[in-house]
Scaffold this active site. Sequence first.
Site, PDB file in Angstrom:
ATOM      1  N   HIS A  16      40.548  33.995  42.049  1.00  0.00           N
ATOM      2  CA  HIS A  16      41.652  34.883  42.423  1.00  0.00           C
ATOM      3  C   HIS A  16      41.330  35.642  43.709  1.00  0.00           C
ATOM      4  CE1 HIS A  16      45.259  37.182  42.180  1.00  0.00           C
ATOM      5  NE2 HIS A  16      44.592  38.323  42.175  1.00  0.00           N
ATOM      6  N   ASP A  55      47.444  36.235  38.927  1.00  0.00           N
ATOM      7  CA  ASP A  55      48.566  37.156  39.114  1.00  0.00           C
ATOM      8  C   ASP A  55      49.881  36.430  38.860  1.00  0.00           C
ATOM      9  OD1 ASP A  55      46.856  39.229  39.558  1.00  0.00           O
ATOM     10  OD2 ASP A  55      47.428  39.574  41.640  1.00  0.00           O
ATOM     11  N   ASN A 111      43.867  40.142  38.806  1.00  0.00           N
ATOM     12  CA  ASN A 111      43.677  41.539  38.397  1.00  0.00           C
ATOM     13  C   ASN A 111      44.882  42.098  37.656  1.00  0.00           C
ATOM     14  OD1 ASN A 111      44.643  41.205  41.233  1.00  0.00           O
ATOM     15  ND2 ASN A 111      45.030  43.401  41.081  1.00  0.00           N
ATOM     16  N   HIS A 122      45.393  36.785  45.496  1.00  0.00           N
ATOM     17  CA  HIS A 122      45.059  38.208  45.637  1.00  0.00           C
ATOM     18  C   HIS A 122      45.582  38.832  46.927  1.00  0.00           C
ATOM     19  CE1 HIS A 122      43.188  41.760  44.175  1.00  0.00           C
ATOM     20  NE2 HIS A 122      42.168  41.766  45.011  1.00  0.00           N
ATOM     21  N   VAL A 123      45.236  38.279  48.059  1.00  0.00           N
ATOM     22  CA  VAL A 123      45.761  38.760  49.345  1.00  0.00           C
ATOM     23  C   VAL A 123      47.148  38.157  49.536  1.00  0.00           C
ATOM     24  CG1 VAL A 123      45.462  38.772  51.845  1.00  0.00           C
ATOM     25  CG2 VAL A 123      43.476  39.026  50.347  1.00  0.00           C
ATOM     26  N   HIS A 124      48.138  39.002  49.760  1.00  0.00           N
ATOM     27  CA  HIS A 124      49.524  38.544  49.785  1.00  0.00           C
ATOM     28  C   HIS A 124      49.900  37.990  51.159  1.00  0.00           C
ATOM     29  CE1 HIS A 124      50.210  41.593  46.290  1.00  0.00           C
ATOM     30  NE2 HIS A 124      49.513  40.523  45.933  1.00  0.00           N
ATOM     31  N   HIS A 178      42.400  44.078  50.651  1.00  0.00           N
ATOM     32  CA  HIS A 178      41.402  43.627  49.658  1.00  0.00           C
ATOM     33  C   HIS A 178      40.134  43.084  50.328  1.00  0.00           C
ATOM     34  CE1 HIS A 178      44.371  44.234  46.556  1.00  0.00           C
ATOM     35  NE2 HIS A 178      45.189  43.348  47.094  1.00  0.00           N
TER      36      HIS A 178
END
Length: 432
Positions: free
Chosen positions: A296, A174, A207, A333-335, A306
């Site tokens: 990711h 990302d 993604n 991926h997880v913010h 997620h």
Amino acid sequence: MAPPPSALCLAIVACSLLVCAFAYTRPPPRGTLSVPLADNANGLTPQQVHISLVGSDKMRVTWITDDDSPSVVEYGTSLGKYSSKATGSSDCYSYLFYRSGHIHDVVIGPLIPGKLYHYRLGLNSDRNFVLKTPPKSFPFKFAVIGDLGQTEWTNSTLNHLAAADYDLLLLPGDLSYADFVQPLWDSFGRLVEPLASSRPWMVTQGNHEIEKIPVIHPKSFVAYNARWRMPYDADLATSSGSNLFYSFDVAGGAIHVIMLGSYADFGPGSPQQSWLEADLKKLDRQRQQWVIALVHAPWYSSNKAHQGEGEEMRVALEAMLYESRVDVVFAGHVHAYERFERVHDNHLDACGPVHITIGDGGNKEGLATRYQDPQPEISVFREASFGHGRFELANATHAHWTWRRNVDDVAAVADQVWLTNLASDPTCHPKR
């Protein structure tokens, strides 16, 4: 007997102050950035410059020009004295109604480890750049950021990195958050250029790099593969055959880094799984004392965002990493940020990797603030804040990890731990 109102108020105030002393209040979101081309630039001006490793002593230089121009890099160890020259190629890509500029790809080297090189791009360019090659031995310093994007929080993270001393940057997917709007890839390239042109950036896809539109644009990763070419084919004997997964060595071969593709096929018999198996079989833990992997979508997470999206990949590949005694797995991926104990198959395991989620670089979607309660036993530290990580490998056996939270534009250390590698633990000798 109930306390008097004054005493009760005093107690409430005291408790509030105590909470404020220990709790961190997250700052509000910040705006999205758009970085235009410089006013004095023309069609031949090199822009969006970034570098990446190729083998043990070479570097790929990538840049874009609006107009066609020679793919030439002149470089040397003294400013204004470009004693060496390398040529490469350029290409463009189309996406719906957008056509990219000319993307130049030139590999320079052999280069001396731990050395500053001055370089310029194209012919008679007035833009001069400086890069530093990584050292060939310990200590070795990684910067780690995920889900970067291009917001004012991104800029804060990049400013913290600019003040840091590191040798190479790892990014587990990302990058630009262009999300089909291709000019945002150009804006992102300009935003990160000051850092990405001076230290190698090694990335894998997330993604947001897929950008596939059924029927209209059925091909995935077009912009990512064109703009961020990694050394998947640096050695034909170990080539993965795909820009979406690859590996490389640093520190004279003492550190092996595996970049996995969460959105490339990883099932039994897939090219990625077959390549990974072959890559791990070649490991020599007497020489490659540290092994690091990046994905990711995290395989372990107690954040509600997620949840479970990395589970299928974990089931398919985790045993391979465990048997080879991979030391650390970084994910995005997880913010938010989260660090786990050494773990395997959802249980504490002293011979498993430490899993770290660091998808908090500054993306436009904001932070993932909701966690499972209670916190799982395997989860050591978790917090939804923007920041970045630094992984400093002091020697063949010990490394220091720190996560630095963005607080009022200061990178504050919020989590840290010393790690000992698994190759030095006699109870964790690799099974492969």
